[in-house]
Enzyme design. Structure first.
Site, mmCIF file in Angstrom:
data_model
loop_
_atom_site.group_PDB
_atom_site.id
_atom_site.type_symbol
_atom_site.label_atom_id
_atom_site.label_comp_id
_atom_site.label_asym_id
_atom_site.label_seq_id
_atom_site.Cartn_x
_atom_site.Cartn_y
_atom_site.Cartn_z
ATOM 1 N N THR A 40 3.666 -6.806 -19.172
ATOM 2 C CA THR A 40 3.450 -8.207 -19.569
ATOM 3 C C THR A 40 3.736 -9.157 -18.416
ATOM 4 O OG1 THR A 40 4.052 -7.627 -21.831
ATOM 5 C CG2 THR A 40 4.180 -9.960 -21.248
ATOM 6 N N HIS A 43 0.741 -9.499 -16.393
ATOM 7 C CA HIS A 43 -0.257 -10.342 -17.067
ATOM 8 C C HIS A 43 0.101 -11.821 -16.927
ATOM 9 C CE1 HIS A 43 -2.565 -7.092 -18.738
ATOM 10 N NE2 HIS A 43 -1.495 -6.546 -19.298
ATOM 11 N N CYS A 93 8.042 -19.320 -41.304
ATOM 12 C CA CYS A 93 6.630 -19.144 -41.686
ATOM 13 C C CYS A 93 6.476 -18.014 -42.711
ATOM 14 C CB CYS A 93 5.767 -18.861 -40.448
ATOM 15 S SG CYS A 93 6.001 -17.212 -39.756
ATOM 16 N N CYS A 104 5.217 -13.658 -36.525
ATOM 17 C CA CYS A 104 5.528 -15.089 -36.675
ATOM 18 C C CYS A 104 4.410 -15.967 -36.102
ATOM 19 C CB CYS A 104 6.848 -15.362 -35.953
ATOM 20 S SG CYS A 104 7.286 -17.084 -35.875
ATOM 21 N N GLU A 193 -2.028 13.539 -19.681
ATOM 22 C CA GLU A 193 -1.863 12.635 -18.534
ATOM 23 C C GLU A 193 -2.519 13.279 -17.319
ATOM 24 O OE1 GLU A 193 -0.463 9.548 -17.679
ATOM 25 O OE2 GLU A 193 -1.171 10.138 -15.690
ATOM 26 N N GLY A 250 -1.030 1.268 -26.614
ATOM 27 C CA GLY A 250 -1.412 0.640 -25.350
ATOM 28 C C GLY A 250 -2.053 -0.722 -25.573
#
Lengths: 331, 340
Positions: A40, A43, A93, A104, A193, A250
């Site tokens: 992340t 990204h 919420c 959420c 793999e 993934g």
């Protein structure tokens, strides 16, 4: 002042010195002792993560020692070691109210929307902290969050102990997934793999590496796709037994599509599940790490001090090893 | 071929007799028995002549934890061959009733279960069984460990019912063979803490060696004072106090699984605790669909039973085997070896 890794709002990350404030009424301030790098983070740095706030200190897999406690905090004190659940639900919420806080509508996340843990110091809401069992080193504690995310995925796979599981991909999440499946009593855990080096990691956590070519139809009761590519997501559907469950763990690019035959889903009564973050799994994740069931030393392949962050970032970007962990500045 | 059998004629009355070698039905295999574990229920029949509504009214062969070698096949058998080593799942259900069709064949009202009156068990040289209930043993597994797939199945069923997941804390009350096996299974299923209780220090010591993270002698340290907080209770002692105190150790929304058989038809449970904590309480009766898992857990090394059998007896010493655990609590699992 604190050395912190910041996403400036354009491509890349920058190391800068910034002020980390005292904790608010229900917050803790910690000295960060280990902070893992995650896909992340890449990204966010490339500007592909819409939720990230420009100017945020990144890092959401971290553990540290409490140095200051907000006035209303109960149950924590200075000097205690904690690990952090970065995902903060609104608690108001529809999804929060129906015990699905990870879905959420208005979530916040340390290291994404709020300042995180790739930093000397970090401030966090006290309910996000979990006490680290004695003897568990910081770089192991920093694995709690990715392990908790993977544990949620394994929970959703609904593995019955004694079943045969297949994991596609031996990146950090694939290897954690394999380790959890071994710990959860699967009688056989196969991990497909292509990279020889990564196949070695698989063996170390007690699973059996296999060549991707040997993945065949109906070979496993439960299949966990830990790559994030359309091709392997499709392979996962082929490889599961009738009545089985496929978990797509993934993270695929947002525009990716997978071709599956509805007739297959019908005739073989398959379940395909998505999995998102780590609801209610932090405590069990910590218990697993603390008990020695998860061979974290195999997972943490890089330990790099914060003052050499560039090295950590390039190792992580190149996909070297499994988990890159950033430790405090070398003194 | 001679078929000798240890036949129970009444309480404390076991006689070695010669019986005809049974003929397999078309779908049955004839098995030469190699090892039979002694179960608490065998002992109970031997001591009391009954368990609940099951009463020994005619001579009965006890023993239901068995393994052996296939020596003859019914003419419609397709799954086995002569010479194959197998473990026997001792309950053959009707396969047609509502429970069987729902997959819970352990609840079949017409199940024919070894050593449950009037069905004979396996303290004998030869038995027949439906081919679906004989399971091939891997070469790596000994005969006596093969026989233990039966009590291991009880432990597996209990852990499945308890929904044990990785990272959880399980409390097992009672460190007899079933408690010890249930605990090993829970650990193999990912439990990271296993607390076990008993009043026998010998059995607690065995539990510690088998991986218990905490073993409490409740004679000295009552469970309510022990500060135990768990995700699931597996009650294996049959002691009403263990059930009651154990339930109060369960965290909100946790599981209570009753395996041990209590002395009475009824018992008292902490109902308001169960209500206010939303505890799920369930019984277990034997097991269903566990044998492949049992064999997989042992052959993959996740559960080791190499040290589990504690003593061995010939068929003519069956009576001694039935008395062994009562005389010595550390003699957890006596095994009868009919061929010896």
């Amino acid at each position: 002042m604190s050395v912190s890794v910041v996403w400036p709002g354009r491509e890349g990350v920058e190391v800068e010195s910034r002020n980390v404030p005292s904790p608010g009424s229900d917050e803790l301030k910690v000295r960060v002792e280990a902070s893992g790098l995650c896909g992340t983070d890449l990204h966010i740095a490339s500007g592909e993560y819409p939720f990230a706030r420009p100017g945020v200190t990144i890092g959401h897999e971290f553990a540290g020692t409490i140095v200051e406690v907000g006035p209303d905090v109960e149950g924590f004190s200075v000097g205690e070691r904690v690990v952090v659940d970065p995902n903060i639900p609104c608690r108001t919420c529809e999804f929060c109210h129906s015990s699905r806080p990870h879905l959420c509508e208005n979530p916040q996340a340390l290291g994404v929307t709020l300042n995180g843990g790739l930093s000397e110091f970090a401030v966090l809401p006290a309910p996000q902290a979990y006490r680290v069992p004695e003897g568990l080193p910081p770089e192991a504690a920093a694995l709690t969050e990715p392990l908790a995310c993977t544990l949620h995925a394994v929970d959703l796979g609904d593995l019955r102990p004694g079943e045969r599981a297949l994991v596609l991909g031996a990146g950090p999440i694939g290897v954690l997934c394999a380790a959890l499946l071994v710990a959860a009593g699967a009688s056989e855990v196969l991990v497909s793999e292509p990279s020889r080096e990564r196949r070695d990691h698989v063996r170390k956590v007690g699973a059996e590496p296999v060549e991707p070519e040997s993945v065949s139809e109906g070979m496993a009761d439960k299949v966990f796709e830990c790559v994030g590519r359309s091709g392997t997501m499709r392979d996962a559907v082929e490889a599961v037994k009738p009545g089985g469950t496929v978990v797509w763990v993934g993270v695929a690019p947002p525009e990716a599509e997978v071709a599956v035959r509805p007739y297959d889903i019908f005739r073989r009564e398959l379940t395909i599940r998505g999995t998102y973050t780590n609801p209610f799994t932090m405590e069990r994740s910590l218990a697993l790490l603390g008990s020695g069931r998860i061979d974290w030393e195999t997972i943490v392949t890089h330990r790099i001090p914060l003052d050499r962050f560039e090295d950590a970032w390039s190792a992580h970007s190149e996909g070297a090893g499994l988990k890159v962990c950033v430790l405090p500045e070398s003194s | 071929m001679r078929n000798r059998a240890a036949v129970m004629h009444g309480t404390h009355d076991i006689r070695l007799e010669e019986r005809p070698v049974p003929e397999p039905d078309p779908k049955e295999v004839l098995v030469e028995i190699k090892a039979v574990g002694v179960c608490g229920s065998d002992v109970h029949y031997y001591e009391h002549g009954r368990i609940g509504s099951f009463v020994v009214e005619k001579p009965l062969i006890l023993g239901h934890e068995s393994s052996g070698v296939v020596v003859d096949l019914g003419n419609e058998v397709t799954k086995h061959e002569v010479g194959e080593r197998v473990t026997l799942e001792p309950g053959v259900p009707c396969g047609r009733c509502r429970e069987c069709r729902a997959g819970r064949y352990n609840l079949c009202p017409d199940v024919r279960f070894f050593a449950t009156p009037p069905i004979d068990g396996a303290f004998a040289n030869y038995v027949t069984i439906h081919e679906d209930f004989a399971f091939r043993l891997p070469d790596s597994m000994s005969d006596e460990v093969g026989a233990l797939m039966e009590p291991l199945s009880v432990g597996i069923w209990a852990s499945w019912k308890a929904r044990i997941r990785g990272g959880e804390h399980v409390l097992v009350t009672g460190a007899g063979p079933i408690g010890l096996l249930a605990m090993r299974v829970a650990l193999a299923f990912g439990a990271t803490e296993a607390t076990i209780t008993d009043v026998s220090e010998e059995r607690l010591e065995i539990a510690r060696r088998s991986g218990a993270t905490r073993a409490i002698n409740v004679a000295n340290e009552p469970l309510p004072d022990a500060g135990v907080e768990v995700d699931a209770l597996i009650e294996c002692s049959g002691n009403p106090a263990a059930l009651k105190d154990g339930i109060r150790c369960i965290r909100p929304a946790g599981m209570a699984v009753v395996v041990g058989m209590g002395p009475g038809e009824e018992t008292s449970i902490p109902l308001s605790y169960i209500q206010s904590k939303e505890i799920t309480l369930t019984g277990t009766f034997r097991y269903a669909n566990t044998y492949p898992t049992a064999i997989g857990l042992v052959s993959s090394g996740k559960v080791s039973l190499d040290d589990f059998a504690t003593s061995h007896y010939g068929l003519d010493d069956t009576e001694e085997a039935l008395q062994a655990s009562g005389k010595d609590p550390a003699n957890v699992k006596p095994v009868v070896v009919p061929g010896s």
